[in-house]
Design a protein around this motif. Sequence first.
Motif, short mmCIF file in Angstrom:
data_model
loop_
_atom_site.label_atom_id
_atom_site.label_comp_id
_atom_site.label_asym_id
_atom_site.label_seq_id
_atom_site.Cartn_x
_atom_site.Cartn_y
_atom_site.Cartn_z
N ALA A 35 32.95 -8.44 -91.26
CA ALA A 35 33.99 -7.45 -90.95
C ALA A 35 35.36 -8.08 -90.74
O ALA A 35 36.38 -7.38 -90.81
CB ALA A 35 33.59 -6.66 -89.70
N GLU A 57 29.01 -0.67 -92.87
CA GLU A 57 27.81 -0.74 -92.02
C GLU A 57 26.56 -0.95 -92.85
O GLU A 57 25.65 -1.68 -92.46
CB GLU A 57 27.68 0.53 -91.17
N GLU A 267 27.16 -1.88 -84.04
CA GLU A 267 28.01 -2.49 -83.02
C GLU A 267 29.36 -1.77 -82.91
O GLU A 267 29.80 -1.43 -81.80
CB GLU A 267 28.24 -3.97 -83.31
N GLY A 268 30.01 -1.52 -84.04
CA GLY A 268 31.31 -0.84 -84.02
C GLY A 268 31.23 0.55 -83.42
O GLY A 268 31.96 0.87 -82.46
N ARG A 271 30.36 0.43 -79.59
CA ARG A 271 31.47 -0.02 -78.75
C ARG A 271 32.54 1.07 -78.64
O ARG A 271 33.13 1.27 -77.57
CB ARG A 271 32.07 -1.30 -79.32
N THR A 278 33.00 -6.58 -76.71
CA THR A 278 31.97 -7.30 -77.47
C THR A 278 30.96 -7.93 -76.52
O THR A 278 29.75 -7.93 -76.80
CB THR A 278 32.63 -8.39 -78.33
#
Length: 436
Positions: A35, A57, A267-268, A271, A278
């Motif tokens: 990314a 993703e 994860e993105g 969050r 992170t």
Amino acid sequence: MVLGTDSRILTLAFARMADALGNSFLIIVLPLYIASGQVTLTGIAGTEVLGFVLREETLIGLVLSLFGLLNSFGQPITGRFSDRTGRRRAFVLTGLVLFAIGSAAYPFLTSYWSVLAARAFQGLGAAFTIPATIALVNDYAESDSERGGNFGVFNTFRLIGFGFGPIVAGVVITGGLGAEGVVSYVLGGLTFSGFTAAFAVAVLGAIVSFALVALLIEDPPVSAEAASKDLSLAVFDPEGDGLDSVFVLGVGTFMMATTIALFATLEGPIRARLDESTFMFSVQFAAVVIANILLQVPIGRASDRIGRRPFVVAGFVVLAPAVYAQGIVTDPMLMLAARFVQGIAVALVFAPSLALAGDLAATRGSGTTLSVLTMAFGLGVAVGPLASGVLYNLGGFSTPFSVGAVLAVLALALTYWQVEETLTGDGGAPGAAPQD
């Protein structure tokens, strides 16, 4: 925790811990590396394949999944050869060399396809290492009454590496707890990024593991009887009307591992939804493993006394709501709690399942039998990230976790009706009557 454990089991556990640390680094590092723009996705992201638009993703999920796919499908082959030859140590060392080479290559790769190839190379390495290592742990068990404890100790140390690797990876990449952005390091007049430092740690983990196995582990003797065993993999119980217990445990392990791996790809979105750093995401990812670190040994040893099946059934009962909750919570601490409860469920399932399969391996071959479970776990870890990306694209944030909860319920049903106990209540010999 390890009092009375065979020193060879401890050596294998420490070696696997070092190797797992390096691998878990990459689970966190590779999505960030791709990314970050250092790996070009030009001409790939946004293209349409069979009516499905490839998004970042999904591409990240493919990289994470390919490792497990090659690892999993290779394990029955390498496990069977290690049974035939008895040279388990050589298989472990070969796999570690392949993994180290793949880790060392990443800093020099800039195209998506080359990163995919390096991850595939590592998957082949794991296919050599994992079934041979698990077979050695089983071979070193002097009786059925210590097998669950041995697997508990081994899995605990393996999971220490796997669980704390993401936290250490976050520190290495960003330069400190809670920090954001990728830092640079200077060593001997050379400047390199946090990504390169993280890849170097993965290589170091493989090197430490290689040294421990090469210096301290020897293959157990292989008898003529062992070499002549039927090493085929059964689906149906040859002595009953239902499915084979090891096959069912493999299916359940696959479903359990899939639910664990749903988290990393998102994860993105996670969050953003929870408004967290992170580092907090890394702690949540590691919570599953931390619970296992605390519980694997006592659960494994308890399964030596009480029996394997009750723990496996209880694990799937706990797993379903824990996975479902991850799709609906909106607070970072609630997500952390859900991940920890999921870890309790995994601890209840994994060591007793390996011990049950190990009980049956006396007549089937350790490498072949136990590779069913290690293959299933690796396949679940491989399918989970890819499925998570696809389900997120097709549905929404909660969709992957809702599907994971359904898988846990299916695993519970299969285990309850089809898995037979291998120990009597006092930890006696295999062959106890089936429980309904």
